[in-house]
Design a protein around this motif. Sequence first.
Motif, mmCIF file in Angstrom:
data_model
loop_
_atom_site.group_PDB
_atom_site.id
_atom_site.type_symbol
_atom_site.label_atom_id
_atom_site.label_comp_id
_atom_site.label_asym_id
_atom_site.label_seq_id
_atom_site.Cartn_x
_atom_site.Cartn_y
_atom_site.Cartn_z
ATOM 1 N N LEU A 159 0.830 -1.204 0.000
ATOM 2 C CA LEU A 159 0.000 0.000 0.000
ATOM 3 C C LEU A 159 0.864 1.253 0.000
ATOM 4 O O LEU A 159 0.561 2.240 -0.678
ATOM 5 C CB LEU A 159 -0.931 0.001 1.210
ATOM 6 N N VAL A 160 1.931 1.220 0.741
ATOM 7 C CA VAL A 160 2.844 2.367 0.759
ATOM 8 C C VAL A 160 3.465 2.577 -0.623
ATOM 9 O O VAL A 160 3.574 3.703 -1.110
ATOM 10 C CB VAL A 160 3.942 2.171 1.821
ATOM 11 N N ALA A 161 3.874 1.466 -1.263
ATOM 12 C CA ALA A 161 4.485 1.570 -2.592
ATOM 13 C C ALA A 161 3.496 2.147 -3.602
ATOM 14 O O ALA A 161 3.845 2.990 -4.433
ATOM 15 C CB ALA A 161 4.974 0.200 -3.052
ATOM 16 N N VAL A 162 2.238 1.681 -3.536
ATOM 17 C CA VAL A 162 1.209 2.198 -4.442
ATOM 18 C C VAL A 162 0.985 3.681 -4.194
ATOM 19 O O VAL A 162 0.863 4.483 -5.116
ATOM 20 C CB VAL A 162 -0.100 1.405 -4.282
ATOM 21 N N GLY A 163 0.932 4.044 -2.919
ATOM 22 C CA GLY A 163 0.733 5.447 -2.595
ATOM 23 C C GLY A 163 1.856 6.327 -3.105
ATOM 24 O O GLY A 163 1.620 7.404 -3.652
ATOM 25 N N LEU A 164 3.096 5.872 -2.973
ATOM 26 C CA LEU A 164 4.229 6.631 -3.467
ATOM 27 C C LEU A 164 4.208 6.737 -4.988
ATOM 28 O O LEU A 164 4.551 7.773 -5.559
ATOM 29 C CB LEU A 164 5.540 5.983 -3.007
ATOM 30 N N ASP A 165 3.797 5.640 -5.651
ATOM 31 C CA ASP A 165 3.739 5.658 -7.102
ATOM 32 C C ASP A 165 2.698 6.664 -7.588
ATOM 33 O O ASP A 165 2.943 7.425 -8.524
ATOM 34 C CB ASP A 165 3.398 4.259 -7.626
ATOM 35 N N VAL A 166 1.518 6.660 -6.958
ATOM 36 C CA VAL A 166 0.476 7.617 -7.337
ATOM 37 C C VAL A 166 0.954 9.037 -7.096
ATOM 38 O O VAL A 166 0.719 9.948 -7.901
ATOM 39 C CB VAL A 166 -0.824 7.331 -6.555
ATOM 40 N N TYR A 167 1.643 9.238 -5.982
ATOM 41 C CA TYR A 167 2.152 10.574 -5.675
ATOM 42 C C TYR A 167 3.161 11.033 -6.735
ATOM 43 O O TYR A 167 3.112 12.163 -7.206
ATOM 44 C CB TYR A 167 2.811 10.583 -4.298
ATOM 45 N N ARG A 168 4.069 10.124 -7.108
ATOM 46 C CA ARG A 168 5.068 10.493 -8.101
ATOM 47 C C ARG A 168 4.420 10.821 -9.429
ATOM 48 O O ARG A 168 4.815 11.743 -10.131
ATOM 49 C CB ARG A 168 6.094 9.364 -8.269
ATOM 50 N N ARG A 169 3.417 10.033 -9.801
ATOM 51 C CA ARG A 169 2.769 10.245 -11.090
ATOM 52 C C ARG A 169 1.952 11.528 -11.113
ATOM 53 O O ARG A 169 1.782 12.148 -12.162
ATOM 54 C CB ARG A 169 1.880 9.051 -11.437
ATOM 55 N N SER A 170 1.398 11.915 -9.981
ATOM 56 C CA SER A 170 0.578 13.114 -9.939
ATOM 57 C C SER A 170 1.382 14.353 -9.579
ATOM 58 O O SER A 170 0.873 15.466 -9.607
ATOM 59 C CB SER A 170 -0.558 12.926 -8.929
ATOM 60 N N ALA A 171 2.649 14.156 -9.194
ATOM 61 C CA ALA A 171 3.473 15.292 -8.784
ATOM 62 C C ALA A 171 3.798 16.172 -9.989
ATOM 63 O O ALA A 171 3.818 15.726 -11.125
ATOM 64 C CB ALA A 171 4.761 14.798 -8.132
ATOM 65 N N ARG A 172 4.042 17.423 -9.713
ATOM 66 C CA ARG A 172 4.434 18.395 -10.723
ATOM 67 C C ARG A 172 3.420 18.489 -11.851
ATOM 68 O O ARG A 172 3.777 18.504 -13.040
ATOM 69 C CB ARG A 172 5.822 18.064 -11.284
ATOM 70 N N LEU A 173 2.156 18.519 -11.528
ATOM 71 C CA LEU A 173 1.128 18.735 -12.539
ATOM 72 C C LEU A 173 1.262 20.150 -13.080
ATOM 73 O O LEU A 173 1.379 21.115 -12.328
ATOM 74 C CB LEU A 173 -0.262 18.521 -11.943
ATOM 75 N N THR A 174 1.259 20.265 -14.396
ATOM 76 C CA THR A 174 1.432 21.554 -15.038
ATOM 77 C C THR A 174 0.320 21.773 -16.052
ATOM 78 O O THR A 174 -0.029 20.862 -16.803
ATOM 79 C CB THR A 174 2.797 21.635 -15.758
ATOM 80 N N GLU A 175 -0.220 22.963 -16.067
ATOM 81 C CA GLU A 175 -1.245 23.313 -17.047
ATOM 82 C C GLU A 175 -0.568 23.912 -18.269
ATOM 83 O O GLU A 175 0.213 24.865 -18.163
ATOM 84 C CB GLU A 175 -2.235 24.302 -16.438
ATOM 85 N N VAL A 176 -0.866 23.353 -19.437
ATOM 86 C CA VAL A 176 -0.247 23.793 -20.692
ATOM 87 C C VAL A 176 -1.355 24.083 -21.689
ATOM 88 O O VAL A 176 -2.271 23.275 -21.856
ATOM 89 C CB VAL A 176 0.709 22.725 -21.263
ATOM 90 N N ARG A 177 -1.243 25.200 -22.363
ATOM 91 C CA ARG A 177 -2.209 25.557 -23.392
ATOM 92 C C ARG A 177 -1.541 25.477 -24.753
ATOM 93 O O ARG A 177 -0.460 26.030 -24.959
ATOM 94 C CB ARG A 177 -2.758 26.971 -23.152
ATOM 95 N N VAL A 178 -2.188 24.781 -25.668
ATOM 96 C CA VAL A 178 -1.657 24.643 -27.023
ATOM 97 C C VAL A 178 -2.784 24.863 -28.020
ATOM 98 O O VAL A 178 -3.959 24.638 -27.719
ATOM 99 C CB VAL A 178 -1.027 23.248 -27.261
#
Length: 227
Positions: free
Chosen positions: A37-56
């Motif tokens: 569960l900890v590993a899954v939580g860390l993976d989700v955190y890494r994947r959602s980290a540094r979310l950036t909004e980009v307009r194209v």
Amino acid sequence: MSIRQFMPTHHDRLMPGAAADPPPRARAIRHRLAGALVAVGLDVYRRSARLTEVRVTVPQLSELTFVVNNDARQVAWQLFIESVTRVSVQRLNDDEGLLREAMTSLYGLFATTRETLKVSRPSTQVSAGLTVEALAVNFLNAELRPFLSKWHPRLRAFEDAHSDRPESEWPQAAECRADLREVQAHSRGYVLAFARLAGVRDAATMLGAAAPGPATHDSPMVPHARE
């Protein structure tokens, strides 16, 4: 037998509210589950980290807002590299190249884009913003698929019926090239959008594109390649 033999000793009695210790195997399973569960939580955190909004701005789709993270940037980078290195996104004048070569390149780009999406993780769900996958699927279904479905069977029929004649004698060659130029122009717009989502600098230079030429009613932001 005395009554004392039926009474628990102080080692056997449990404190009020206490629970018996689980056996070693149960403790090991519990620890493994907790670690997973900890590993899954860390993976989700890494994947959602540094979310950036980009307009194209994408051909025929106006300005769109995307929300990307590191995984999405990696997918966009792969799509950009696979696209920018193909002849299918370079302009083909009437006296240059072969339609068959261009179609083969478009087919390869279609297959590679689909395979890239297949092996990539889905983007993290966010409350607003489109995903790289949505842009790529639209590229396949709105641009590449219609052109290939229309022109590949027709060119194949001419090649099968007139194997000794050059492609330039195909009566529909000029019409096919006109459609191809439009698809290539739109494809370059998608490629530059993938580059922007990936954070690529000087993408237009890598693509071999010059400053945008005169705008058209259906693709106001499509860049044009150098002649």
